[in-house]
Write a protein that holds these residues in place. Structure first.
Motif, PDB file in Angstrom:
ATOM      1  N   GLN A  32     -20.923 -50.446   7.293  1.00 38.70           N
ATOM      2  CA  GLN A  32     -21.235 -51.137   5.876  1.00 38.70           C
ATOM      3  C   GLN A  32     -21.706 -52.719   5.825  1.00 38.70           C
ATOM      4  OE1 GLN A  32     -18.477 -50.166   3.187  1.00 38.70           O
ATOM      5  NE2 GLN A  32     -19.432 -51.255   1.412  1.00 38.70           N
ATOM      6  N   CYS A  74     -25.220 -53.140   7.039  1.00 38.36           N
ATOM      7  CA  CYS A  74     -26.235 -52.857   6.187  1.00 38.36           C
ATOM      8  C   CYS A  74     -26.400 -53.917   4.908  1.00 38.36           C
ATOM      9  CB  CYS A  74     -25.731 -51.435   5.520  1.00 38.36           C
ATOM     10  SG  CYS A  74     -26.099 -49.925   6.752  1.00 38.36           S
ATOM     11  N   GLU A  75     -25.370 -54.541   4.899  1.00 38.08           N
ATOM     12  CA  GLU A  75     -25.222 -55.397   3.480  1.00 38.08           C
ATOM     13  C   GLU A  75     -25.995 -56.666   4.303  1.00 38.08           C
ATOM     14  OE1 GLU A  75     -21.330 -56.058   2.511  1.00 38.08           O
ATOM     15  OE2 GLU A  75     -20.920 -54.088   1.395  1.00 38.08           O
ATOM     16  N   ARG A  76     -25.884 -56.936   5.323  1.00 37.64           N
ATOM     17  CA  ARG A  76     -26.492 -58.138   5.735  1.00 37.64           C
ATOM     18  C   ARG A  76     -27.948 -57.963   6.036  1.00 37.64           C
ATOM     19  NH1 ARG A  76     -22.176 -60.139  10.636  1.00 37.64           N
ATOM     20  NH2 ARG A  76     -20.500 -60.726   9.271  1.00 37.64           N
ATOM     21  N   GLN A  77     -28.286 -56.918   6.406  1.00 35.83           N
ATOM     22  CA  GLN A  77     -29.816 -56.292   6.497  1.00 35.83           C
ATOM     23  C   GLN A  77     -30.078 -55.190   5.628  1.00 35.83           C
ATOM     24  OE1 GLN A  77     -30.570 -56.019  10.919  1.00 35.83           O
ATOM     25  NE2 GLN A  77     -29.487 -58.001  11.184  1.00 35.83           N
ATOM     26  N   PRO A  78     -30.678 -55.212   4.771  1.00 32.80           N
ATOM     27  CA  PRO A  78     -30.828 -54.098   3.706  1.00 32.80           C
ATOM     28  C   PRO A  78     -31.945 -53.223   4.264  1.00 32.80           C
ATOM     29  CG  PRO A  78     -30.803 -56.278   2.541  1.00 32.80           C
ATOM     30  CD  PRO A  78     -30.751 -56.760   4.126  1.00 32.80           C
ATOM     31  N   GLU A  79     -32.788 -53.687   5.217  1.00 28.55           N
ATOM     32  CA  GLU A  79     -33.662 -52.481   5.658  1.00 28.55           C
ATOM     33  C   GLU A  79     -33.052 -51.424   6.435  1.00 28.55           C
ATOM     34  OE1 GLU A  79     -33.333 -56.106   8.325  1.00 28.55           O
ATOM     35  OE2 GLU A  79     -33.957 -55.730   6.254  1.00 28.55           O
ATOM     36  N   GLY A 116     -29.821 -50.499   5.973  1.00 28.12           N
ATOM     37  CA  GLY A 116     -29.236 -49.599   4.904  1.00 28.12           C
ATOM     38  C   GLY A 116     -30.239 -48.905   4.376  1.00 28.12           C
ATOM     39  N   GLU A 117     -31.294 -49.307   4.102  1.00 30.29           N
ATOM     40  CA  GLU A 117     -32.516 -48.139   3.729  1.00 30.29           C
ATOM     41  C   GLU A 117     -32.708 -47.104   4.870  1.00 30.29           C
ATOM     42  OE1 GLU A 117     -35.741 -50.398   2.658  1.00 30.29           O
ATOM     43  OE2 GLU A 117     -34.842 -51.210   0.929  1.00 30.29           O
TER      44      GLU A 117
END
Length: 307
Positions: A102, A105-110, A112-113
């Protein structure tokens, strides 16, 4: 002298004593062709071996030996180093691994997608299991023995709000148009409504609003699924699957707080005569359209007037 001067008898092989006689000419080309090539090469090699040292032979110098693999020498000196990524992941439990993922994903939104696209769709059983874990945390937070309502509320407020937030986040996952199967949506709503029933009842109005608002949200979710199912001709599923009776039991257990869901079920099941409100007003001898279809007597003559 007489012997020396005496004439010699003629020799049967005059050419042996005739030094001036030359042998028949033979071309060098024919001689070379008559000698095998390997014998000539061997003779040349023999001459070279006698005249040239083996160490200076061009054949040996041009030949390169394959290097022998050297042994891996282990160093006697030890030095600390961090674990490799696979070994590090083996030491993490589910909670720690989820936290790390998590955070990334928060640091690198891509990223997370990409995780959202690659992750499998959560099943109803998995979602209800997560809600059960929040329920267990809420239950464990209650103090032992008798205590005031205010003290108990503030003691369990954090896990209580965590459960309500999780319920609010999971519910839209199983609602149309994200979920196209009415049966899957109803299965989740059935389990989620049971979770709402288990929420504690508080004395103060400021504390009771959590459960009342959650009942309102889950009631509107039931109504949405029922409306969409009726549009797709799934009214038979609502009645034959017993969902009308399930919803009626939930409404009774909630103290009549699922009014929106009951209204939607009654409105859309009225055309098959299976609504909870219309069931009490119908006479026992009057069959619904669904029952007539299943019995095979749909379209029989209708009695008109006093007979």
């Amino acid at each position: 002298m007489n012997v020396l001067l005496s004439p010699q008898p003629p020799s049967p092989f005059p050419h042996q004593y005739d030094h001036n006689r030359r042998s028949p000419s033979r071309s060098m080309a024919s001689f070379q062709t008559s000698v095998p090539a390997n014998r000539k090469r061997k003779a040349d090699d023999d001459g070279d071996e006698m005249s040239v040292s083996p160490l200076s032979s061009p054949a040996i110098q041009s030949r390169q030996l394959a290097p022998r693999p050297s042994k891996k020498i282990r160093s006697n000196e030890l030095a600390g180093r961090p674990l490799s990524l696979p070994r590090l992941l083996e030491t993490l439990d589910v909670t720690q691994l989820r936290t790390v993922l998590q955070t990334i994903c928060e640091r690198q939104p891509e990223i997370g997608e990409e995780v959202v696209k690659s992750a499998p769709k959560p099943t109803v059983e998995c979602a209800l299991q997560v809600l059960k874990e929040y329920q267990d945390k809420l239950r464990d937070a209650f103090p032992y023995g008798e205590s005031s309502s205010d003290y108990t509320y503030y003691r369990v407020k954090q896990p209580l709000l965590a459960l309500i937030d999780a319920l609010a986040d999971f519910t839209p996952q199983y609602l149309p148009p994200n979920e196209t199967s009415a049966n899957v949506s109803l299965q989740f709503l059935d389990g989620a409504t049971k979770v709402v029933h288990s929420l504690p009842d508080w004395e103060g109005q400021s504390q009771r609003h959590h459960k009342e608002n959650t009942y309102d949200e889950i009631s509107r979710a039931w109504a949405l699924v029922i409306n969409e199912a009726s549009k797709k001709g799934a009214g038979f599923l609502l009645h034959s699957g017993g969902w009308d009776q399930t919803l009626a039991k939930h409404n009774q257990q909630s103290g009549g707080r699922l009014g929106a869901a009951i209204s939607a079920m009654s409105a859309h099941l009225g055309w098959v005569g299976g609504g909870p409100s219309s069931a009490a007003s119908n006479t026992p001898n009057q069959n619904s359209i669904l029952d007539q279809l299943m019995a095979g007597n749909y379209g029989s003559p209708v009695r008109v007037g006093p007979w």
